[in-house]
Structures are given as C-alpha cells and as structure tokens.
Design a protein around this motif. Structure first.
Motif, PDB file in Angstrom:
ATOM      1  N   THR A  86       0.878  -1.211  -0.119  1.00  0.00           N
ATOM      2  CA  THR A  86       0.271  -0.039  -0.118  1.00  0.00           C
ATOM      3  C   THR A  86       0.897   1.241   0.067  1.00  0.00           C
ATOM      4  O   THR A  86       0.718   2.352  -0.733  1.00  0.00           O
ATOM      5  CB  THR A  86      -0.985   0.141   1.364  1.00  0.00           C
ATOM      6  N   GLU A  87       1.859   1.124   1.071  1.00  0.00           N
ATOM      7  CA  GLU A  87       2.657   2.405   0.856  1.00  0.00           C
ATOM      8  C   GLU A  87       3.620   2.559  -0.262  1.00  0.00           C
ATOM      9  O   GLU A  87       3.750   3.806  -0.891  1.00  0.00           O
ATOM     10  CB  GLU A  87       3.844   2.240   1.961  1.00  0.00           C
ATOM     11  N   GLU A  88       4.153   1.677  -0.918  1.00  0.00           N
ATOM     12  CA  GLU A  88       4.942   1.586  -2.192  1.00  0.00           C
ATOM     13  C   GLU A  88       4.273   2.079  -3.403  1.00  0.00           C
ATOM     14  O   GLU A  88       4.681   2.661  -4.069  1.00  0.00           O
ATOM     15  CB  GLU A  88       5.711   0.594  -2.337  1.00  0.00           C
ATOM     16  N   VAL A  89       3.123   1.508  -3.418  1.00  0.00           N
ATOM     17  CA  VAL A  89       2.328   1.474  -4.683  1.00  0.00           C
ATOM     18  C   VAL A  89       1.409   2.618  -4.638  1.00  0.00           C
ATOM     19  O   VAL A  89       1.217   3.486  -5.333  1.00  0.00           O
ATOM     20  CB  VAL A  89       1.769   0.011  -5.059  1.00  0.00           C
ATOM     21  N   VAL A  90       0.513   2.334  -3.958  1.00  0.00           N
ATOM     22  CA  VAL A  90      -1.183   3.128  -3.832  1.00  0.00           C
ATOM     23  C   VAL A  90      -0.562   4.574  -3.556  1.00  0.00           C
ATOM     24  O   VAL A  90      -1.001   5.588  -4.156  1.00  0.00           O
ATOM     25  CB  VAL A  90      -1.882   2.552  -2.633  1.00  0.00           C
ATOM     26  N   HIS A  91       0.261   4.878  -2.460  1.00  0.00           N
ATOM     27  CA  HIS A  91       0.443   6.250  -1.955  1.00  0.00           C
ATOM     28  C   HIS A  91       1.418   6.874  -2.798  1.00  0.00           C
ATOM     29  O   HIS A  91       1.574   8.062  -2.939  1.00  0.00           O
ATOM     30  CB  HIS A  91       0.985   5.900  -0.451  1.00  0.00           C
ATOM     31  N   LYS A  92       2.394   6.175  -3.575  1.00  0.00           N
ATOM     32  CA  LYS A  92       3.308   6.683  -4.424  1.00  0.00           C
ATOM     33  C   LYS A  92       2.466   7.516  -5.610  1.00  0.00           C
ATOM     34  O   LYS A  92       2.710   8.339  -6.090  1.00  0.00           O
ATOM     35  CB  LYS A  92       4.406   5.811  -4.714  1.00  0.00           C
ATOM     36  N   ILE A  93       1.706   6.402  -6.107  1.00  0.00           N
ATOM     37  CA  ILE A  93       0.877   6.934  -7.214  1.00  0.00           C
ATOM     38  C   ILE A  93       0.024   8.157  -6.857  1.00  0.00           C
ATOM     39  O   ILE A  93      -0.114   9.283  -7.542  1.00  0.00           O
ATOM     40  CB  ILE A  93       0.059   5.731  -7.679  1.00  0.00           C
ATOM     41  N   ASP A  94      -0.705   7.979  -5.455  1.00  0.00           N
ATOM     42  CA  ASP A  94      -1.537   9.095  -5.099  1.00  0.00           C
ATOM     43  C   ASP A  94      -0.881  10.543  -4.736  1.00  0.00           C
ATOM     44  O   ASP A  94      -1.525  11.450  -4.887  1.00  0.00           O
ATOM     45  CB  ASP A  94      -2.125   8.718  -3.616  1.00  0.00           C
ATOM     46  N   GLY A  95       0.537  10.290  -4.459  1.00  0.00           N
ATOM     47  CA  GLY A  95       1.240  11.353  -4.226  1.00  0.00           C
ATOM     48  C   GLY A  95       1.761  12.227  -5.378  1.00  0.00           C
ATOM     49  O   GLY A  95       2.409  13.312  -5.416  1.00  0.00           O
ATOM     50  N   MET A  96       1.323  11.738  -6.616  1.00  0.00           N
ATOM     51  CA  MET A  96       1.849  12.416  -7.894  1.00  0.00           C
ATOM     52  C   MET A  96       1.129  13.691  -8.098  1.00  0.00           C
ATOM     53  O   MET A  96      -0.110  13.578  -7.807  1.00  0.00           O
ATOM     54  CB  MET A  96       1.791  11.509  -9.184  1.00  0.00           C
ATOM     55  N   PRO A  97       1.730  14.640  -8.494  1.00  0.00           N
ATOM     56  CA  PRO A  97       1.326  16.059  -8.841  1.00  0.00           C
ATOM     57  C   PRO A  97      -0.251  15.706  -9.861  1.00  0.00           C
ATOM     58  O   PRO A  97       0.048  15.298 -10.919  1.00  0.00           O
ATOM     59  CB  PRO A  97       2.102  16.935  -9.178  1.00  0.00           C
ATOM     60  N   TYR A  98      -1.388  16.435  -9.455  1.00  0.00           N
ATOM     61  CA  TYR A  98      -2.552  16.522 -10.416  1.00  0.00           C
ATOM     62  C   TYR A  98      -2.874  14.990 -10.929  1.00  0.00           C
ATOM     63  O   TYR A  98      -3.330  15.002 -11.985  1.00  0.00           O
ATOM     64  CB  TYR A  98      -2.153  17.346 -11.492  1.00  0.00           C
ATOM     65  N   ILE A  99      -2.858  14.054 -10.201  1.00  0.00           N
ATOM     66  CA  ILE A  99      -3.101  12.708 -10.049  1.00  0.00           C
ATOM     67  C   ILE A  99      -4.440  12.401 -10.798  1.00  0.00           C
ATOM     68  O   ILE A  99      -4.910  11.751 -11.440  1.00  0.00           O
ATOM     69  CB  ILE A  99      -2.512  11.753  -9.098  1.00  0.00           C
ATOM     70  N   GLU A 100      -5.392  13.087  -9.821  1.00  0.00           N
ATOM     71  CA  GLU A 100      -6.860  12.774  -9.939  1.00  0.00           C
ATOM     72  C   GLU A 100      -7.005  13.505 -11.397  1.00  0.00           C
ATOM     73  O   GLU A 100      -7.937  12.839 -12.155  1.00  0.00           O
ATOM     74  CB  GLU A 100      -7.614  13.670  -8.722  1.00  0.00           C
ATOM     75  N   LEU A 101      -6.825  14.514 -11.786  1.00  0.00           N
ATOM     76  CA  LEU A 101      -6.983  15.345 -12.960  1.00  0.00           C
ATOM     77  C   LEU A 101      -6.528  14.224 -14.271  1.00  0.00           C
ATOM     78  O   LEU A 101      -6.888  14.145 -15.279  1.00  0.00           O
ATOM     79  CB  LEU A 101      -6.354  16.593 -13.193  1.00  0.00           C
ATOM     80  N   ALA A 102      -4.960  13.789 -13.883  1.00  0.00           N
ATOM     81  CA  ALA A 102      -4.597  12.828 -15.183  1.00  0.00           C
ATOM     82  C   ALA A 102      -5.404  11.638 -15.227  1.00  0.00           C
ATOM     83  O   ALA A 102      -5.646  11.240 -16.126  1.00  0.00           O
ATOM     84  CB  ALA A 102      -3.227  12.666 -14.580  1.00  0.00           C
ATOM     85  N   GLU A 103      -6.032  11.153 -14.101  1.00  0.00           N
ATOM     86  CA  GLU A 103      -6.943   9.987 -14.122  1.00  0.00           C
ATOM     87  C   GLU A 103      -7.956  10.149 -15.038  1.00  0.00           C
ATOM     88  O   GLU A 103      -8.561   9.117 -15.864  1.00  0.00           O
ATOM     89  CB  GLU A 103      -7.202   9.504 -12.762  1.00  0.00           C
ATOM     90  N   ILE A 104      -8.552  11.455 -14.759  1.00  0.00           N
ATOM     91  CA  ILE A 104      -9.882  11.763 -15.582  1.00  0.00           C
ATOM     92  C   ILE A 104      -9.406  11.906 -16.885  1.00  0.00           C
ATOM     93  O   ILE A 104     -10.056  11.179 -17.645  1.00  0.00           O
ATOM     94  CB  ILE A 104     -10.460  12.961 -14.839  1.00  0.00           C
ATOM     95  N   LEU A 105      -8.466  12.804 -17.447  1.00  0.00           N
ATOM     96  CA  LEU A 105      -8.346  13.138 -18.770  1.00  0.00           C
ATOM     97  C   LEU A 105      -7.591  11.999 -19.624  1.00  0.00           C
ATOM     98  O   LEU A 105      -7.751  11.909 -20.650  1.00  0.00           O
ATOM     99  CB  LEU A 105      -7.425  14.478 -18.668  1.00  0.00           C
TER     100      LEU A 105
END
Length: 224
Positions: free
Chosen positions: A50-69
């Motif tokens: 969870t720490e290595e994969v989920v949180h690292k991806i979640d910590g990327m800048p503008y990740i929510e916008l990138a996921e949508i677009l």
C-alpha cells in the motif's frame, strides 16, 4: 480555394484507434507489469505494498486530473465509440469464414467484455474510495475480499484475457488504419509481433492474479 470538408466519422475512427494505443494500451501494459511485480519481485507485505504503490501514485501531482483526462475519458470514448462501430459493422463470419472476419467479431466481443470488466474493477476500487466506503489504505483488503470469491477470480481472468486480446489485435488494426502495414508481408510480421506482445501481457496478467491471490487472502483473513 476552400479546403475539403472533414469526414467526421473518419476522424473519430482515427481518434478511437489512437486512444486505444495511447494512453489506454500503454496504461494496461503498465498496470499489468506493475501488479505482476508487486509481490513476486518485491516480496512486500500488505502494508508495504500500500505504501509503495498506492501512496506513491496518489502522491503524484495532479493525479486525479490525470486519471480523468488520460484514463477515464479515453476509455469511455474508446468503449462507447467502439460499440457504435460494432453496431454499424456487417461482419458475417458464418458466411465468409475468413480469419480476419472472425477476428473482427473477436475484437468487438473482447472489447465489450473488457469495457464491462474495467467498469467493474473501477467500481470495486476507486469508486468505493470516492464514496467513502473504504480508504486507500484498505484497498488491499478490498481486493482480498474480491479474490476470495472463485467467481470473481474467474471474472478477473476473463477480463484480463479480453483486454489483452482486444489490445493485441487492436495494435494490428492500427497498422492498417494508419497505413503502416499495407503490404501482405508487413501484415504477417505485424501478426507475429503483436501476438508475441499479447502472450507477454497474458503472462504478466497471470503473474498478477496468482501473485496477489494468496497474499491478499491472508490479508483478508487477518482483518476478520
């Protein structure tokens, strides 16, 4: 002299084809590769994963916008327009049993299954987080609950198979659509190349399923 009118359907088919490769195909390959290594290569526990994969991806800048677009909207467009192409098509493999005629049908059926699978997977993961039913730290246990069901295991196996078949055959079609493989020899080479890519992706998908199943079930049991 005015420019000739743009064929909207032609342009949409080009866009549909392009999005199937980038970003959708690239994301599928990355997702399978990432998940195939999560345990077999790193040997991580549930918390470490969870720490290595989920949180690292979640910590990327503008990740929510990138996921949508870059993921959600392209998948929706590709899936919906693919269904429109299927409904407008006239393939009849029972009457004209050519290999490529059958592959046209396989491509559409696999695409429809893959679309439903992706929507199911997103509902079971990201949507549950957005609804507040689980936190991102609980996604691992969430997948444990999913994989505790043989029916869900079979559904994930079918979904991955459909997605990989659709992508591999779609890559062959991209060469035709964009005029890259118009000669019979280049089409034969492309068939072998993308078939090999499909097999490699299926191996990654199998590693992801088998690598996650046992540790996830142990994590699920530990929470009970």
């Amino acid at each position: 002299m005015s420019a000739p009118p743009v064929d909207r359907h032609f342009a949409l088919r080009k866009l549909h084809s392009l999005l199937g490769v980038v970003p959708i195909g690239a994301f599928l390959a990355f997702h399978l590769f990432e998940n195939s290594l999560a345990h077999a290569w790193h040997g991580l526990s549930a918390a470490e994963w969870t720490e290595e994969v989920v949180h690292k991806i979640d910590g990327m800048p503008y990740i929510e916008l990138a996921e949508i677009l870059l993921i959600a909207l392209p998948i929706l467009f590709h899936g919906i327009y693919g269904l429109i192409i299927w409904l407008e098509g006239r393939a009849n493999p029972l009457r004209y049993g050519y290999f490529r005629n059958w592959m046209y049908v396989v491509q559409r059926v696999a695409g429809a299954i893959a679309l439903v699978f992706v929507l199911t997977h997103v509902w079971q993961t990201r949507v549950q987080v957005l609804l507040g039913h689980v936190t991102k730290d609980e996604l691992y246990a969430r997948m444990a609950a999913v994989f505790s069901s043989p029916a869900q295991q079979a559904w994930y196996a079918l979904g991955i198979l459909a997605a990989v078949v659709h992508l591999a055959n779609g890559l062959w079609l991209v060469g035709i659509t964009w005029g890259l493989t118009t000669a019979p020899r280049s089409q034969r080479i492309a068939t072998g190349l993308w078939a090999a890519v499909g097999v490699a992706l299926l191996v990654l998908g199998t590693l992801a399923l088998t690598g996650f199943q046992a540790p996830l079930n142990l994590a699920h049991l530990a929470l009970r």
